[in-house]
Design an enzyme around this catalytic site. Sequence first.
Site, short mmCIF file in Angstrom:
data_model
loop_
_atom_site.label_atom_id
_atom_site.label_comp_id
_atom_site.label_asym_id
_atom_site.label_seq_id
_atom_site.Cartn_x
_atom_site.Cartn_y
_atom_site.Cartn_z
N SER A 1 0.86 -1.17 0.00
CA SER A 1 0.00 0.00 0.00
C SER A 1 0.89 1.23 0.00
O SER A 1 1.81 1.32 0.82
CB SER A 1 -0.92 -0.01 1.22
N GLU A 2 0.65 2.15 -0.90
CA GLU A 2 1.59 3.26 -1.14
C GLU A 2 1.82 4.15 0.06
O GLU A 2 2.80 4.89 0.10
CB GLU A 2 1.09 4.12 -2.31
#
Lengths: 257, 219
Positions: free
Chosen positions: B46-47
């Site tokens: 997840s960024e």
Amino acid sequence: MKIISKIPKKITYFTIFADKYLNQMISKKVNSVEEALRGVTNDMTLMLGGFGLCGIPENAIAHLVEMGVNNLTCISNNAGVDDFGLGLLLQHKQIKKMISSYVGENEEFERQMLSGELDVELIPQGTLAERCKAAQGGFPAFYTPAGYGTEVAEGKETREFNGKMYVLEKAFEADFAIVKAWKGDEAGNLIFKGTARNFNPCMCGAAKITVVEVEELVPLGTLDPNFIHIPGIFVQRIFQGEHYEKRIEQRTVRPAK
Amino acid sequence: MALDKIGIAKRIAQEVKDGYYVNLGIGIPTLVANYVPEGINVEFQSENGVLGMGPFPYEGEEDPDVINAGKQTITTLPGASFFDSAMSFSMIRGKHVDLTILGAMEVSEEGDIANWKIPGKMVKGMGGAMDLVASAENIIVAMMHVNKAGESKLLKKCSLPLTGVGCVKKIVTELAVLEITDRGFKLLERAPGVSVAYIQSVTEGNLIVEGEITEMQIF
């Protein structure tokens, strides 16, 4: 003691001299959010950590509202929600310009932007992180593939490397970086928790003055040097936050078994 | 019958290979995590700074300091790690993530993608999308083939502001699985019960149809 008498005089002198430094680590501790934000004035450019409402410097933001400083340029990934986080500064019309990557959760923000009251620069999230890190690390600029061929690249230099196109992006120049960490010591060393880390580390040392609020301000020696995320050299002022709401934007759960 | 969002997610999940690091965009892509086949080892990135993203927490166990890129509360799996945003985008920009799955409003026959702005109406921002599409080797787009007005979203040229140029490789819509070739969209599969003729009628960009087009197998 026999052993000491055999050591050459020079080394003995240094050993005694070094004892003086045990209590002389540079202290970054300030006692209140007021002290921490002393010197923030109108028209300044601020970096603020956080992703959504996660890892935001809640106490500093509340104090900025109280101070009433305005005409600010804020570099922060998001704009909070309407009534929390940076949304509070927007509500009080204290922000002139936002530099962010995503502002979808804040209707007041979208309204101010579409009406022209608020100047907005939307930049790719990775570029935002790296422009902070470049400022932290002394790089004036760097090339990134993100945004090539889009409006983000307009007016910017581009260059080809190995057959692929890149856009030249510059380091940010900011007056204050306002950061939230989990634990910190008086020397300014910081540890972050979970996804509350996000932009906070890259913003430390990326502005003229870095201010950090922590949930726990611990005595020197508590934090293991091996596990420090940000060394205190990047921090100028650290204070213990009084209260954390830690609001959840989207409470998503899975069904119990 | 056109697929619903879950159908699209299920079909995309079949593209996830064992040993992949995968980034899931907000919207339909997040559903993909629920349908990865048994026996496939994958790590979701997840960024906002987590690798080894797990399912949503049980009620009462939500941690405000553990969220995904869509700001939803999540958990982590054994072997997960947390890191800062600069490092997160080094993973993405540095091609360490094997597969990126994201949504789109429009895709062009040359692989351009528009998914971040409708001028004057919706300007939420691009988030990590531009970094993802500019760097990923493997991009799968989850999107609706037609908009609410019945107009095609698979176009000759995008009308909306671009997120990236020439970067999309594969698309899964409610009607079809397609890939981008140097001659345009190529039809690979059709949704159960949907005809090739219908798909051609709602694809504005150049659509290549070669041989018999099989139906998607959705489990």
